[in-house]
Each structure stands twice: as C-alpha cells, then as structure tokens.
Write a protein that holds these residues in place. Sequence first.
Motif, mmCIF file in Angstrom:
data_model
loop_
_atom_site.group_PDB
_atom_site.id
_atom_site.type_symbol
_atom_site.label_atom_id
_atom_site.label_comp_id
_atom_site.label_asym_id
_atom_site.label_seq_id
_atom_site.Cartn_x
_atom_site.Cartn_y
_atom_site.Cartn_z
ATOM 1 N N ASP A 50 27.816 -1.252 46.987
ATOM 2 C CA ASP A 50 27.749 -1.184 45.530
ATOM 3 C C ASP A 50 28.351 0.146 45.083
ATOM 4 O OD1 ASP A 50 27.176 -1.629 42.891
ATOM 5 O OD2 ASP A 50 25.039 -1.198 43.072
ATOM 6 N N ASP A 69 33.546 -3.489 40.403
ATOM 7 C CA ASP A 69 32.259 -4.066 40.011
ATOM 8 C C ASP A 69 32.358 -5.597 40.001
ATOM 9 O OD1 ASP A 69 29.769 -4.604 38.984
ATOM 10 O OD2 ASP A 69 30.223 -3.895 36.959
ATOM 11 N N GLN A 71 29.609 -7.630 39.442
ATOM 12 C CA GLN A 71 28.503 -8.207 38.667
ATOM 13 C C GLN A 71 29.017 -9.210 37.641
ATOM 14 O OE1 GLN A 71 25.048 -7.546 38.779
ATOM 15 N NE2 GLN A 71 24.835 -9.138 37.249
ATOM 16 N N GLY A 72 28.537 -10.464 37.741
ATOM 17 C CA GLY A 72 28.896 -11.498 36.786
ATOM 18 C C GLY A 72 30.291 -12.074 36.949
ATOM 19 N N LYS A 73 31.013 -11.642 37.965
ATOM 20 C CA LYS A 73 32.377 -12.129 38.174
ATOM 21 C C LYS A 73 32.400 -13.236 39.223
ATOM 22 C CE LYS A 73 34.546 -7.769 36.843
ATOM 23 N NZ LYS A 73 35.408 -6.648 37.265
ATOM 24 N N THR A 74 33.455 -14.052 39.166
ATOM 25 C CA THR A 74 33.642 -15.096 40.159
ATOM 26 C C THR A 74 34.602 -14.586 41.223
ATOM 27 O OG1 THR A 74 33.309 -16.814 38.492
ATOM 28 C CG2 THR A 74 34.369 -17.473 40.559
ATOM 29 N N GLY A 93 25.562 -9.546 42.547
ATOM 30 C CA GLY A 93 25.653 -10.204 41.254
ATOM 31 C C GLY A 93 26.863 -11.065 41.025
ATOM 32 N N ALA A 94 27.684 -11.269 42.046
ATOM 33 C CA ALA A 94 28.876 -12.110 41.885
ATOM 34 C C ALA A 94 28.529 -13.585 42.055
ATOM 35 C CB ALA A 94 29.945 -11.719 42.904
ATOM 36 N N LYS A 95 29.339 -14.436 41.458
ATOM 37 C CA LYS A 95 29.342 -15.865 41.757
ATOM 38 C C LYS A 95 30.413 -16.050 42.827
ATOM 39 C CE LYS A 95 28.324 -16.806 36.914
ATOM 40 N NZ LYS A 95 28.828 -17.409 35.644
ATOM 41 N N ARG A 121 23.945 -18.557 43.891
ATOM 42 C CA ARG A 121 25.169 -17.876 43.483
ATOM 43 C C ARG A 121 26.348 -18.170 44.385
ATOM 44 N NH1 ARG A 121 23.724 -14.552 39.568
ATOM 45 N NH2 ARG A 121 25.861 -13.749 39.479
ATOM 46 N N ASP A 140 38.160 -14.079 39.259
ATOM 47 C CA ASP A 140 38.268 -12.662 38.893
ATOM 48 C C ASP A 140 38.753 -11.797 40.044
ATOM 49 O OD1 ASP A 140 37.089 -12.687 36.130
ATOM 50 O OD2 ASP A 140 35.384 -13.526 37.231
#
Length: 273
Positions: A50, A69, A71-74, A93-95, A121, A140
């Motif tokens: 991280d 980062d 987080q929240g990205k595919t 936090g990635a997909k 996820r 992403d």
Amino acid sequence: MGRSDDVLDLGSEPAFQERLDRERIHFNKVAIRSFPPDLVMSRRNILRYDEPSSLTPFPLEYAFHLLGDVQGKTIVDCGCGDGFNTVILAALGAKVIAIDVSDKSLETTRDRVHANKVEGRVLLVHGDAAAIPVADGTIDGVLCAGVLRHVDCLAAARQIRRILKPGGRASFIEQIAGPAWLARIRRLFPRPDHVIEHEGPLTTRQICSVSRAVGRPGRFRKFMLTSRVLERLGIRHVPAMKKSHEMDSWILERFAFFRALASPFVWEAQKES
C-alpha cells in the motif's frame, strides 16, 4: 464483481489452442509443485504494497508503486498464478479480474481468495494474456508479473492497451536478458528442482516494443544481483534475502556497470488519455 466460486472460461480461438494447451500443462505443473502451504496472508504483509516507496529494494513493491492507488479501481491481474497478487489487490480495495491459463493455478487462487475473505472483490477468468477476455476500455490498471516471456509479448501488450481505459496504466515485472557472458556463468548454477524454467528472458528491444504497444513508456528500475544467486541456490532464508535485496538496491543505485547484470526489470506503460 462476481463470486470467485465460479471460474469464467470464455474459450479460445482455434489458432491459439495448441499453444494454450502447452502453456496450461506447464503452469499446471508449476502450480502443483509450488502449492502454498499457508493461504492466509497477514495484514502486515499486505500493507507492504500500500503506497510503497519508489526507492523500495523489492521488485513487487515497486510494481505496486507504479500501479498507484488501486482503491475502488478495476485491476486485471494478468497471469494470477497462486493468487498472491490478486489477494493483495483485493485487500487494498481493488475490484480484481484474475486471469490465468492454468486451471490448477486458478484453483489455488480461488482457495487463497476464500482464505483471505476477499471473494466479493474477485472474478476468476480462465484465459490467455494474448487474448484477454475482457471488454474494450473497461480496466483502470493491469498488473502483469512474469507472464510476457511465456506468450506472444506484443500480442499481450496490444490486448492490454485494448482493455485499458484512456489514461490507464500497466505495471510489468519480467526477467531481462543480460550480456552473453553472464548467460554462460548462469549455466554453472542450475536452478533447483522446484524451479521450472520455460521461456527465455525478454530483451531490451522487446520491452521497448511492449511499452510502445501499450502506449507511453514510463518509469522503470532493475532489481536483484546477489539475491539472484541466493535464489538460484535455493536459499529462502527471509532475513538473508531481505539483506541481499537491500544491498543490491544500494549497489545498483550507485554503480551503473552492475545494472547490465541485474534482473528482473520492472516498468510501467500508460495508455494515452
């Protein structure tokens, strides 16, 4: 994301089938030989990836630094292997779309994903890096660690470009060919039985071609000198390997001559916005 209980297999074009079968057999053997005894990963180990420093002595940490980062990205984990990187990405936090040509590797990834409770996820996909079964412009970022030398690297790079969104980034780790005399010395230190060699390392020209095929070349670094020798000798003592990586980083930063001897090469390429 879909549940990781189900592995999505979208099939392959007939022209790829012979190579796919060969790759599947090889990586199934790798997966069986290197089956991880402990699937649960400590939070401390995951947090290493991280926002790691650009000066990290560890190649995988640097690959995550280049990816940025998540987080929240595919993110596509291209050639997910035993699922180590997949779990890190999901835990951060990635997909994650985890793709591998080996059904045995996908089984191990599924087990690791469940053991670390990140199945919500992760989507597992049975596919090939040179024909990635993902829609255009939907991704992403891509993490591609140790895959390109096993496939048509330019075909894989074009696939990565196709699936990336504008401005999307790919982070690569690959062994890189060194001087001819170094290859002769390496043959004096054969790899242990548990390490399977398949294809040769990439050349500098191939790496440049991959970057151009994805888009714009970006940051890069080389890693490992003494640590490569320890690895070839089958030495896995963690403190010794850590000190070796740190020493290698110090040497490579200060003495340009040794960079020709280092491998792997870690680099990024970005699709134009």
